[in-house]
Design an enzyme around this catalytic site. Structure first.
Site, PDB file in Angstrom:
ATOM      1  N   CYS A 126       0.843  -1.206   0.000  1.00  0.00           N
ATOM      2  CA  CYS A 126       0.000   0.000   0.000  1.00  0.00           C
ATOM      3  C   CYS A 126       0.874   1.250   0.000  1.00  0.00           C
ATOM      4  O   CYS A 126       0.602   2.196  -0.730  1.00  0.00           O
ATOM      5  CB  CYS A 126      -0.934  -0.015   1.206  1.00  0.00           C
ATOM      6  SG  CYS A 126      -2.045   1.398   1.269  1.00  0.00           S
ATOM      7  N   CYS A 183      -6.526  -4.042   6.692  1.00  0.00           N
ATOM      8  CA  CYS A 183      -7.695  -3.171   6.645  1.00  0.00           C
ATOM      9  C   CYS A 183      -8.779  -3.712   5.731  1.00  0.00           C
ATOM     10  O   CYS A 183      -9.949  -3.445   5.949  1.00  0.00           O
ATOM     11  CB  CYS A 183      -7.295  -1.761   6.241  1.00  0.00           C
ATOM     12  SG  CYS A 183      -6.747  -1.596   4.540  1.00  0.00           S
TER      13      CYS A 183
END
Lengths: 358, 386
Positions: A101, A197
């Site tokens: 990410c 997440c």
């Protein structure tokens, strides 16, 4: 400077944005929408892109007094992080999506967009330090050892780091919370986020089983003797001891650990603790966070293979994009796909993705 | 000072409304009470109702005050539907346009999901006006199944005016509701002349306070209530009379009507010159819809994203709006622009500038001056994304 402050809705990124404003920069808050189907409420410490989090981020921006926008990066996140996560598991590796990410989204897609729109850089609430030294602008560990996030930022190359700002690296987390409170930021007491997440349930194994299937396969020992059956090889991790469900005891009664996952044959290999020992690590796709060390030259340093793992004294060298590490003392249990980060003291030298161990 | 080009979202409150609001706020009394304090407040409410009725061309008793335009739309859609179904369980079709505001679109979807309604959307022509032939044909073939028709008086994103009078003539005894929040004070709107069964109007779109609106509902026709309680508004809507806001709403509507003709022509001229100059500076930009409401200008800028355009305009002090709808904080292509036949990419690259009574020539000059560089920068960001 004109700075995009990535605001997750948490306390760290809110204080980071406020500090950039204090430093005299023109700051715009941006919340990244990374899920095309966001959950409404955050549950415990999971997730960072619920609708509730985006409201918290907006409120923090309003309190700080900066413009606030939501950027939809769901497609980029899915392609660059979620699909990569599945693909890595599918070939028997254990990826770290937070590294991807940072590499592909926060300091790539967001950075490029920010620069195209006329911004000079991106600030985040990560705990790491950038210092101007005789080596240039290089990254160091944060002063708070419990929060140091230099490991997950070690995938950023010098171009990316040139526009990256981490205003919290010189502060311990407790003080950041106190500062948030003093600044009137409502998020001061929000729990830290952990886990992955995009797996809001926290059940990684179940999440993977839903997507990669749950074909039953053999659990074997190092000689290939079948000891039991597993329910989907993707859901095991190297070094895992519990939940193997093997009823045949090992000779000598020693506990067994997952040594290897072989996706092609859908086999999980187990063995004793000694068999997990790793003293040599090879990493591919080397990324350098500062000056590139000379190729084929041995250096002393520290290797870290987990987000909050211990730095292990080692000798390392690199060639053709591969980093080879020889550890002074063996470590036990290292999955391919994990990030291998090289430190020189507290300075981050670079990183690679573990592709082989011995 | 920012350049406010988002009058379709809300407009500055006018002095007449601020004065009426603040004066009434200091007066105690519940308009439903029978004592002299209550009667004094009731008189103020009914005076305001009469004044507003005069402005919108209806009987005072036809005005049902609500909290918001969204509430009035919900009351109309659900109230007419439930009333129709109670009388005849096979009347379950709701006919509406493909470009309704979410305040109409969403209650219809809710009735479809929860109450067995059938939704039929009237297609829209490329100019942003509904296909009246579709209405004629559909009603001719399905008259007895239609519970209500709801078509907005003018569209909030592209400003197109809809042929409500023609729909009313075709509808016969089928109730026709029209959401007129964008029209009041800007174009001719007269409830009696229009012949509609119900219409929604809202205070903060005409310079009054937020938190008050009205459903104009034909006298003698009581629809099924959504909120139950004291029955203050014809037993169709319950809740204590919001006297200060009602009084200020009426004052604002009256002020808007008295300035309407001069303001509308001034604003339309500004809008037209802005459109021409923007098209000259950015030749591949395209205007969405035809000129309807005087202040609305909706433009697509190819190879941009409205998100980026808005950020850049905002940093230059210009407040505009995306031609897209916000869903969970993330912009999605506007259903209005898609209904016009725009592609998703075109819809995602559009901006709505809405001019109003405070808009000046100097503000438009600044917009025209800044827009080419903003579009250029947004294009750079767009190419990075691709």
């Amino acid at each position: 400077m004109k700075i995009v402050a990535a605001m997750s809705g948490g306390v760290d990124s809110a204080v980071a944005a406020a500090r950039m404003v204090d430093a005299g920069h023109e700051v715009v808050g941006v919340h990244l929408a990374l899920s095309s189907n966001p959950q409404k409420y955050r549950s415990g410490a999971r997730g960072c892109c619920t609708i509730e989090d985006s409201h918290d981020a907006r409120r923090a921006a309003d309190v700080i007094g900066i413009p606030f926008y939501i950027w939809d990066m769901a497609a980029e996140f899915h392609e660059g992080v979620v699909e990569n996560f599945m693909a890595e598991y599918a070939i028997g590796r254990t990826p770290n999506p937070c590294l991807r990410c940072n590499e592909k989204i926060k300091f790539a897609a967001v950075m490029e967009r920010a620069k195209a729109l006329g911004f000079d850089g991106v600030a985040t609430g990560h705990y790491a330090q950038m210092h101007e030294t005789e080596l240039g602008r290089v990254m160091y560990r944060a002063v708070d050892p419990g929060k140091d996030q230099s490991y997950v930022l070690a995938v950023l190359n010098t171009d990316q780091l040139a526009g990256a700002y981490f205003p919290l690296g010189d502060t311990v987390k407790d003080d950041v919370r106190k500062e948030a409170k003093a600044r009137g930021l409502y998020v001061a007491n929000k729990p830290d986020s952990h886990d992955i997440c995009f797996v809001p349930s926290g059940d990684n194994a179940g999440w993977l089983r839903d997507r990669l299937g749950s074909d039953v396969g053999p659990i074997v020992d190092e000689d290939g003797t079948k000891l039991g059956e597993h329910k989907g090889a993707y859901t095991y991790t190297i070094g895992q001891r519990k939940g193997l469900g093997i009823t045949i005891p090992a000779a000598g009664g020693e506990p067994r650990y997952v040594l290897k996952i072989e996706p092609k044959t859908n086999t999980v290999v187990v063995g004793n603790h000694e068999a997990l020992a790793v003293s040599g690590i090879t990493g591919e796709k080397a990324i350098w966070c500062g000056p590139v060390p000379a190729e084929s030259t041995e250096y002393r340093g520290f290797a870290q293979v987990r987000a909050h793992g211990t730095p292990l004294p080692c000798t390392y060298s690199h060639k053709d994009g591969f980093i080879s590490v020889s550890l002074d003392e063996p470590l036990f249990g290292l999955a391919t796909g994990q990030g291998l980060v090289i430190y020189d003291g507290d300075r981050v030298v670079g990183s690679a993705t573990v592709c082989a161990t011995e | 000072m920012s350049i406010y080009l988002d009058h379709a979202a809300t407009v500055p409150m006018v002095d007449e409304a601020v004065q009426a609001l603040t004066a009434q706020m200091r007066i105690v009394g519940n308009a439903s009470s029978l004592h002299s304090d209550g009667r004094a407040v009731r008189k103020a409410v009914e005076d305001a109702r009469m004044s507003l009725a005069d402005v919108v061309g209806c009987e005072p008793s036809e005005i049902i005050f609500t909290g918001t335009g969204t509430e009035a739309d919900n009351l109309a859609i659900k109230g007419f539907y439930w009333k129709a179904v109670a009388a005849n369980p096979t009347r379950t079709t709701i006919l509406s346009s493909a470009i309704e505001h979410h305040a109409v679109k969403d209650p219809i979807e809710w009735l479809v999901d929860h109450e067995g309604a059938t939704s039929v959307e009237i297609p829209v022509l490329r100019n942003g006006v509904i296909d009246i032939d579709f209405v004629r044909d559909y009603i001719a073939a399905n008259k007895s199944a239609i519970a209500l028709i709801s078509v907005m008086h003018s569209n909030n994103e592209i400003g197109s005016l809809q042929p409500i009078r023609e729909i009313v003539d075709i509808a016969g005894d089928i109730p026709v509701h029209t959401d007129a929040v964008q029209s009041l004070g800007k174009v001719d709107f007269n409830f009696a002349a229009l012949g509609a069964t119900a219409a929604t109007i809202s205070s903060h779109k005409v310079g009054g306070p937020l938190g008050v609106a009205a459903l104009i509902l034909k006298r003698g026709l009581d629809i099924t209530p959504v909120t139950h309680g004291g029955g203050q508004e014809r037993d169709v809507r319950s809740g204590t009379f919001n006297a200060p806001s009602i009084v200020a709403f009426a004052a604002a509507a009256r002020a808007a009507l008295s300035n309407r003709d001069s303001q509308s022509s001034r604003i339309a001229a500004l809008r037209d010159s802005a459109a021409a100059r923007i098209l000259q500076a950015i030749p591949d930009a395209t205007i969405n819809g035809v000129a309807g409401l005087p202040g609305i200008l909706n433009i697509s800028f190819p190879d941009t994203e409205s998100e980026a355009l808005l950020l850049l305009l905002d940093s230059e002090g210009i407040s505009a709006s995306a031609g897209s709808a916000c869903s969970a904080g993330v912009s999605r292509p506007s259903h209005v622009l898609l209904a016009l036949g725009r592609t998703e990419e075109e819809a995602m690259s559009s901006l709505r500038f809405s001019l109003g009574s405070t808009t000046t020539q100097a503000e438009i000059d600044r917009l025209v001056e800044i827009l080419p560089s903003v579009v250029q920068r947004a294009r750079a960001a767009f190419s990075v994304k691709k």
